[in-house]
Design a protein around this motif. Structure first.
Motif, PDB file in Angstrom:
ATOM      1  N   TRP A  25       0.879  -1.171   0.000  1.00  0.00           N
ATOM      2  CA  TRP A  25       0.000   0.000   0.000  1.00  0.00           C
ATOM      3  C   TRP A  25       0.917   1.222   0.000  1.00  0.00           C
ATOM      4  O   TRP A  25       1.762   1.378   0.889  1.00  0.00           O
ATOM      5  CB  TRP A  25      -0.864   0.059   1.248  1.00  0.00           C
ATOM      6  N   ILE A  26       0.777   2.109  -0.972  1.00  0.00           N
ATOM      7  CA  ILE A  26       1.624   3.303  -1.058  1.00  0.00           C
ATOM      8  C   ILE A  26       0.755   4.484  -1.461  1.00  0.00           C
ATOM      9  O   ILE A  26      -0.019   4.385  -2.421  1.00  0.00           O
ATOM     10  CB  ILE A  26       2.765   3.129  -2.079  1.00  0.00           C
ATOM     11  N   ILE A  27       0.869   5.582  -0.755  1.00  0.00           N
ATOM     12  CA  ILE A  27       0.090   6.765  -1.093  1.00  0.00           C
ATOM     13  C   ILE A  27       0.546   7.305  -2.452  1.00  0.00           C
ATOM     14  O   ILE A  27       1.727   7.559  -2.673  1.00  0.00           O
ATOM     15  CB  ILE A  27       0.248   7.857  -0.020  1.00  0.00           C
ATOM     16  N   GLY A  28      -0.409   7.452  -3.368  1.00  0.00           N
ATOM     17  CA  GLY A  28      -0.140   8.105  -4.641  1.00  0.00           C
ATOM     18  C   GLY A  28       0.591   7.288  -5.676  1.00  0.00           C
ATOM     19  O   GLY A  28       1.024   7.841  -6.694  1.00  0.00           O
ATOM     20  N   LYS A  29       0.737   5.974  -5.472  1.00  0.00           N
ATOM     21  CA  LYS A  29       1.459   5.157  -6.436  1.00  0.00           C
ATOM     22  C   LYS A  29       0.726   3.845  -6.706  1.00  0.00           C
ATOM     23  O   LYS A  29      -0.038   3.360  -5.876  1.00  0.00           O
ATOM     24  CB  LYS A  29       2.867   4.833  -5.929  1.00  0.00           C
ATOM     25  N   ARG A  30       0.992   3.287  -7.889  1.00  0.00           N
ATOM     26  CA  ARG A  30       0.466   1.967  -8.218  1.00  0.00           C
ATOM     27  C   ARG A  30       1.138   0.919  -7.339  1.00  0.00           C
ATOM     28  O   ARG A  30       2.346   0.968  -7.113  1.00  0.00           O
ATOM     29  CB  ARG A  30       0.753   1.648  -9.694  1.00  0.00           C
ATOM     30  N   THR A  31       0.359  -0.012  -6.814  1.00  0.00           N
ATOM     31  CA  THR A  31       0.908  -1.060  -5.959  1.00  0.00           C
ATOM     32  C   THR A  31       0.584  -2.430  -6.552  1.00  0.00           C
ATOM     33  O   THR A  31      -0.210  -2.563  -7.479  1.00  0.00           O
ATOM     34  CB  THR A  31       0.349  -0.961  -4.535  1.00  0.00           C
ATOM     35  N   ILE A  32       1.214  -3.457  -5.993  1.00  0.00           N
ATOM     36  CA  ILE A  32       1.083  -4.806  -6.534  1.00  0.00           C
ATOM     37  C   ILE A  32       0.743  -5.791  -5.423  1.00  0.00           C
ATOM     38  O   ILE A  32       1.150  -5.608  -4.268  1.00  0.00           O
ATOM     39  CB  ILE A  32       2.383  -5.231  -7.255  1.00  0.00           C
ATOM     40  N   ALA A  33      -0.004  -6.817  -5.771  1.00  0.00           N
ATOM     41  CA  ALA A  33      -0.252  -7.973  -4.903  1.00  0.00           C
ATOM     42  C   ALA A  33       0.036  -9.224  -5.721  1.00  0.00           C
ATOM     43  O   ALA A  33      -0.226  -9.254  -6.933  1.00  0.00           O
ATOM     44  CB  ALA A  33      -1.699  -7.978  -4.399  1.00  0.00           C
ATOM     45  N   SER A  34       0.575 -10.240  -5.082  1.00  0.00           N
ATOM     46  CA  SER A  34       0.840 -11.489  -5.800  1.00  0.00           C
ATOM     47  C   SER A  34       0.519 -12.683  -4.913  1.00  0.00           C
ATOM     48  O   SER A  34       0.700 -12.630  -3.690  1.00  0.00           O
ATOM     49  CB  SER A  34       2.299 -11.557  -6.268  1.00  0.00           C
ATOM     50  N   PHE A  35       0.017 -13.728  -5.534  1.00  0.00           N
ATOM     51  CA  PHE A  35      -0.335 -14.947  -4.819  1.00  0.00           C
ATOM     52  C   PHE A  35      -0.201 -16.123  -5.776  1.00  0.00           C
ATOM     53  O   PHE A  35      -0.214 -15.959  -7.007  1.00  0.00           O
ATOM     54  CB  PHE A  35      -1.761 -14.876  -4.263  1.00  0.00           C
ATOM     55  N   SER A  36      -0.078 -17.318  -5.224  1.00  0.00           N
ATOM     56  CA  SER A  36       0.078 -18.525  -6.027  1.00  0.00           C
ATOM     57  C   SER A  36      -1.116 -19.455  -5.850  1.00  0.00           C
ATOM     58  O   SER A  36      -1.706 -19.515  -4.758  1.00  0.00           O
ATOM     59  CB  SER A  36       1.370 -19.272  -5.648  1.00  0.00           C
ATOM     60  N   VAL A  37      -1.464 -20.149  -6.908  1.00  0.00           N
ATOM     61  CA  VAL A  37      -2.527 -21.152  -6.861  1.00  0.00           C
ATOM     62  C   VAL A  37      -1.996 -22.447  -7.456  1.00  0.00           C
ATOM     63  O   VAL A  37      -1.159 -22.435  -8.369  1.00  0.00           O
ATOM     64  CB  VAL A  37      -3.785 -20.695  -7.633  1.00  0.00           C
ATOM     65  N   SER A  38      -2.447 -23.557  -6.929  1.00  0.00           N
ATOM     66  CA  SER A  38      -2.078 -24.862  -7.474  1.00  0.00           C
ATOM     67  C   SER A  38      -2.852 -25.119  -8.766  1.00  0.00           C
ATOM     68  O   SER A  38      -4.016 -24.731  -8.887  1.00  0.00           O
ATOM     69  CB  SER A  38      -2.381 -25.958  -6.451  1.00  0.00           C
ATOM     70  N   VAL A  39      -2.217 -25.780  -9.694  1.00  0.00           N
ATOM     71  CA  VAL A  39      -2.907 -26.104 -10.946  1.00  0.00           C
ATOM     72  C   VAL A  39      -4.035 -27.099 -10.707  1.00  0.00           C
ATOM     73  O   VAL A  39      -4.897 -27.293 -11.574  1.00  0.00           O
ATOM     74  CB  VAL A  39      -1.926 -26.662 -11.995  1.00  0.00           C
ATOM     75  N   TYR A  40      -4.059 -27.715  -9.537  1.00  0.00           N
ATOM     76  CA  TYR A  40      -5.112 -28.678  -9.220  1.00  0.00           C
ATOM     77  C   TYR A  40      -6.330 -28.033  -8.567  1.00  0.00           C
ATOM     78  O   TYR A  40      -7.354 -28.696  -8.369  1.00  0.00           O
ATOM     79  CB  TYR A  40      -4.558 -29.769  -8.299  1.00  0.00           C
ATOM     80  N   ASP A  41      -6.215 -26.738  -8.210  1.00  0.00           N
ATOM     81  CA  ASP A  41      -7.354 -26.044  -7.618  1.00  0.00           C
ATOM     82  C   ASP A  41      -8.422 -25.796  -8.682  1.00  0.00           C
ATOM     83  O   ASP A  41      -8.112 -25.476  -9.829  1.00  0.00           O
ATOM     84  CB  ASP A  41      -6.921 -24.701  -7.018  1.00  0.00           C
ATOM     85  N   THR A  42      -9.679 -25.893  -8.281  1.00  0.00           N
ATOM     86  CA  THR A  42     -10.771 -25.710  -9.241  1.00  0.00           C
ATOM     87  C   THR A  42     -10.812 -24.298  -9.807  1.00  0.00           C
ATOM     88  O   THR A  42     -11.267 -24.088 -10.928  1.00  0.00           O
ATOM     89  CB  THR A  42     -12.130 -26.023  -8.573  1.00  0.00           C
ATOM     90  N   TYR A  43     -10.344 -23.325  -9.028  1.00  0.00           N
ATOM     91  CA  TYR A  43     -10.378 -21.941  -9.499  1.00  0.00           C
ATOM     92  C   TYR A  43      -9.150 -21.578 -10.349  1.00  0.00           C
ATOM     93  O   TYR A  43      -9.001 -20.429 -10.758  1.00  0.00           O
ATOM     94  CB  TYR A  43     -10.500 -20.960  -8.326  1.00  0.00           C
ATOM     95  N   CYS A  44      -8.257 -22.546 -10.584  1.00  0.00           N
ATOM     96  CA  CYS A  44      -7.135 -22.300 -11.484  1.00  0.00           C
ATOM     97  C   CYS A  44      -7.608 -22.541 -12.918  1.00  0.00           C
ATOM     98  O   CYS A  44      -7.327 -23.574 -13.527  1.00  0.00           O
ATOM     99  CB  CYS A  44      -5.942 -23.186 -11.144  1.00  0.00           C
ATOM    100  N   ASN A  45      -8.365 -21.578 -13.429  1.00  0.00           N
ATOM    101  CA  ASN A  45      -8.838 -21.656 -14.810  1.00  0.00           C
ATOM    102  C   ASN A  45      -8.840 -20.255 -15.404  1.00  0.00           C
ATOM    103  O   ASN A  45      -8.790 -19.251 -14.688  1.00  0.00           O
ATOM    104  CB  ASN A  45     -10.231 -22.305 -14.890  1.00  0.00           C
TER     105      ASN A  45
END
Length: 340
Positions: A25-45
């Protein structure tokens, strides 16, 4: 673990699950979030992890994070997803051929959001917007994130993004504009031999001399004789640090009043030394309850910097950036600036 919800570009919920999310979280700037998912998860599509889909990250300890998916990186059995705050979307839109906008910074912010949605509707909407003062700015067919950055820097005012839901659970992303984010608190961040709720990092304090205490601002014009110009000095800063002149161009601003307003706003942030502290906040007591962008509090450290001519830090600071990495333990990285 963090709670994630992913929505389509029209605001429909596609998936909900838990994951460990790195985010900033940064005032006045673009920020990033990253996370990993398993290829076996149903929402990995591809439907769920499509570029442009919206991500909301929630955790009881930290402020919510919102943004859109902008990158995917694949390994043999997992995908790492990168999402970016709404400035990323503004970078995919351009403004009008030419429009001179007169009004407060908040009014111009609303106009920028209007152009984001002009050619294709998005989930971005104006939220709680403070409209104070009058400015004159020119919008052109350039990337709207550049316009947002310029208005933010010139005005000294601030904005933030948040998720909002209607009665049917459909998502909107609201942009709030304020004179300053956060709250003034009496809370203390402190380091001591017997413990504390912060710890120093390798580069805990960086100090820079003032950038300018006499601003020469100038606007648009074919020649120097036709450009509106103004010089705005600060006597107290000049007396303490010596004269530091800075020339700043305000392209698109054609009136002397507009140049003067911009130069005075710029002088407020440039006339004093900038002291930036990088510290880790620890989950001790109620510490995390006070961790939000813009919040101000006391910082006390024994052997860092100078306060009133003595070694050590005993000042008020304001949170301008935060970063959380679940892999580093229960620590929240803070960037704080000295304030009054």
């Amino acid at each position: 673990m963090d709670r994630l919800r992913i929505f389509s570009r029209n605001g429909t919920l596609l998936a909900e699950f838990t994951a460990s999310v790195r985010r900033s979280w940064i005032i006045g700037k673009r920020t990033i979030a990253s996370f990993s998912v398993s290829v076996y998860d149903t929402y990995c599509n591809e439907t769920v992890l499509q570029f442009g889909n919206w991500v909301i990250v929630e955790n009881d300890n930290f402020p919510d994070w919102v943004g859109t998916i902008g990158g995917r990186e694949w390994a043999s059995r997992k995908a790492t997803i990168a999402a970016y705050s709404p400035e990323f979307l503004l970078g995919q839109r351009i403004g009008p051929r030419e429009e001179i906008v007169k009004g407060s910074a908040g009014v111009i912010f609303e106009r920028i959001i209007y152009y984001v949605n002009l050619k294709e509707k998005t989930l971005l909407r104006g939220g709680n917007i403070v409209k104070s003062g009058t400015r004159i700015e020119t919008l052109n067919p350039t990337q709207l994130n550049d316009d947002l950055r310029r208005i933010y820097e010139r005005s000294g005012e601030e904005y933030t993004w948040r998720a909002d839901f209607d009665a049917n659970g459909k998502l909107s992303i609201l942009g709030d504009w304020s004179l300053k984010l956060g709250k003034s608190t009496e809370f203390s961040l402190y380091e001591s031999k017997s413990g504390g709720n912060v710890e120093a990092t390798r580069r805990v304090l960086v100090e820079d001399a003032p950038e300018g205490n006499s601003i020469f601002g100038y606007g648009s014009g074919l020649t120097w004789a036709s450009k509106p110009v103004v010089e705005v000095p600060d006597a107290a800063s000049i007396n303490q640090y010596g004269l530091i002149q800075k020339s700043i161009s305000y392209n698109g601003v054609s009136t002397l009043a507009g140049i003067t307003t911009n130069a005075r706003d710029e002088l407020k942030t440039l006339k004093n030394p900038e002291r930036i502290y990088n510290i880790n906040a620890l989950n001790v007591g109620d510490t995390y309850k006070f961790m939000a962008l813009g919040n101000s509090m006391y910082l006390r450290m024994q052997n860092i910097g100078f306060s009133s001519g003595d070694l050590g830090t005993d000042v008020r600071v304001r949170i301008v950036g935060m970063y959380f990495n679940p892999d580093s333990g229960n620590k929240l990285e803070l960037v704080v600036k000295e304030t009054t």
